[in-house]
Scaffold this active site. Structure first.
Site, PDB file in Angstrom:
ATOM      1  N   ASP A  13      36.283  42.002  33.678  1.00  0.00           N
ATOM      2  CA  ASP A  13      36.055  42.404  35.051  1.00  0.00           C
ATOM      3  C   ASP A  13      36.563  41.249  35.931  1.00  0.00           C
ATOM      4  O   ASP A  13      36.789  40.135  35.436  1.00  0.00           O
ATOM      5  CB  ASP A  13      34.547  42.627  35.239  1.00  0.00           C
ATOM      6  CG  ASP A  13      34.162  42.769  36.694  1.00  0.00           C
ATOM      7  OD1 ASP A  13      34.744  43.617  37.382  1.00  0.00           O
ATOM      8  OD2 ASP A  13      33.266  42.014  37.142  1.00  0.00           O
TER       9      ASP A  13
ATOM     10  N   ASP B 126      29.884  41.729  34.858  1.00  0.00           N
ATOM     11  CA  ASP B 126      28.633  41.279  35.491  1.00  0.00           C
ATOM     12  C   ASP B 126      27.859  42.385  36.196  1.00  0.00           C
ATOM     13  O   ASP B 126      26.780  42.145  36.709  1.00  0.00           O
ATOM     14  CB  ASP B 126      28.943  40.201  36.543  1.00  0.00           C
ATOM     15  CG  ASP B 126      29.614  40.784  37.777  1.00  0.00           C
ATOM     16  OD1 ASP B 126      30.597  41.517  37.623  1.00  0.00           O
ATOM     17  OD2 ASP B 126      29.131  40.521  38.890  1.00  0.00           O
TER      18      ASP B 126
ATOM     19  N   ASP C  87      35.693  40.488  39.933  1.00  0.00           N
ATOM     20  CA  ASP C  87      34.704  39.877  40.844  1.00  0.00           C
ATOM     21  C   ASP C  87      33.371  39.619  40.146  1.00  0.00           C
ATOM     22  O   ASP C  87      32.770  40.525  39.568  1.00  0.00           O
ATOM     23  CB  ASP C  87      34.486  40.788  42.050  1.00  0.00           C
ATOM     24  CG  ASP C  87      35.751  40.909  42.884  1.00  0.00           C
ATOM     25  OD1 ASP C  87      35.939  40.075  43.772  1.00  0.00           O
ATOM     26  OD2 ASP C  87      36.556  41.816  42.608  1.00  0.00           O
TER      27      ASP C  87
HETATM   28 MG   LIG Z   1      32.057  42.404  38.875  1.00  0.00          MG
END
Ligand SMILES: [Mg+2]
Length: 295
Positions: A50, A230, A52
């Site tokens: 991923d 995240d 960000d």
């Molecule tokens: Mg993310």
């Protein structure tokens, strides 16, 4: 490389070599086993990250996000060493590539709606195209009101992101998002999803980061796959690598959760390995690079 000696673990209580802050919070045994599978077969290893909150630290606004130089250097190295490096983002694929900037990588955008291939071809899910005018219309209608509430709108063509991290009153901003954007979008049959201080309007299409991961894994001959993420949508990436590995005893998978105080419980629950935010992800990339170099 004795990977287990390189990081600490909550259970084992080992000290981090060199006195660095503890970067691996849980699952060091799982990580060590995965690194063992990478050893000797880096070309058959697929890395999915991923963007960000994973390879770029959470920023006040999406425009301010950057990939740290040390992380980028490791990713460039892994790009040469591994069979596949793919970035799997909720951003549009072209913006993800601009942000990460690793040539030759695959960029999956819109949580799986778009794929920008290693040779620069952009493909998007044809089912999403009819929703582009609706998204444009929603943006135009809500922009002034949401701007006044301190909401930053992100035009991702097939998706609208409404970010309220920097709003003076986040609760009021969320109410404005519901009234001006999410409510009308829902009434028009669009989907609403939430993340870290953001709400997204998405086309009503069943597609996920995990679907894109699975497609990419099926296109190559891999035996090890790692997904680092995240947020909630990354859980489909976690389950994609797990499901893929479960089909063949010779395959290894690892789900790495980048943990901050904002990490949803579901992400913690589904991650095999917990690392301390983006520095922890960079640390894992470094361990991967060492294994690949040892080949
Ligand atoms: Mg993310």
């Amino acid at each position: 490389v004795n990977a287990a000696a390189d990081f600490a673990d909550e259970d084992g209580g080992k000290l981090v070599r060199g006195g660095r802050a503890r970067l691996v919070l849980r699952g060091s045994d799982c990580l060590a086993a995965f690194l063992g599978a990478v050893r000797g077969a880096p070309r058959r290893t697929a890395l999915f990250c991923d963007v960000d909150g994973t390879v770029s630290p959470i920023a006040p606004t999406p425009a301010e996000a950057v990939v740290p130089a040390a992380t980028r250097t490791l990713l460039e190295h892994l790009m040469q060493a591994l069979g596949l490096v793919a970035f799997v983002s909720g951003r549009d694929a072209v913006t993800a590539r601009r942000l990460v900037g690793i040539d030759g990588a695959v960029y999956v955008g819109g949580h799986g709606l778009e794929v920008l291939t290693a040779d620069g071809r952009l493909g998007s899910d044809p089912r999403a195209e009819p929703y582009v005018p609706m998204m444009r219309d929603l943006l135009a209608r809500s922009r002034a009101g949401l701007g006044a509430a301190g909401v930053m709108l992100e035009d991702k063509r097939t998706i609208i992101g409404a970010h309220y991290r920097t709003a003076p009153d986040p609760a009021a901003a969320l109410t404005a998002i519901e009234e001006l954007l999410a409510g009308p979008a829902r009434a028009a049959g669009l989907r609403i999803a939430s993340g870290h201080f953001m709400v997204e309007v998405q086309p009503p299409i069943d597609v996920s980061k995990g679907d894109a991961v699975r497609r990419l894994l099926d296109e190559g001959d891999y035996r090890a796959a790692l997904f680092a993420g995240d947020d909630l949508t990354d859980r489909t990436g976690f389950s994609a690598v797990h499901g893929w590995a479960a089909e063949d005893g010779g395959r290894a998978a690892c789900a790495v959760a980048a943990i901050t105080e904002e990490t949803p419980d579901e992400v913690r629950r589904d991650g095999d390995v917990w690392v301390a935010a983006t520095p922890g992800v960079t640390f894992v990339l470094g361990l991967l690079a060492k294994e690949a170099a040892a080949d």
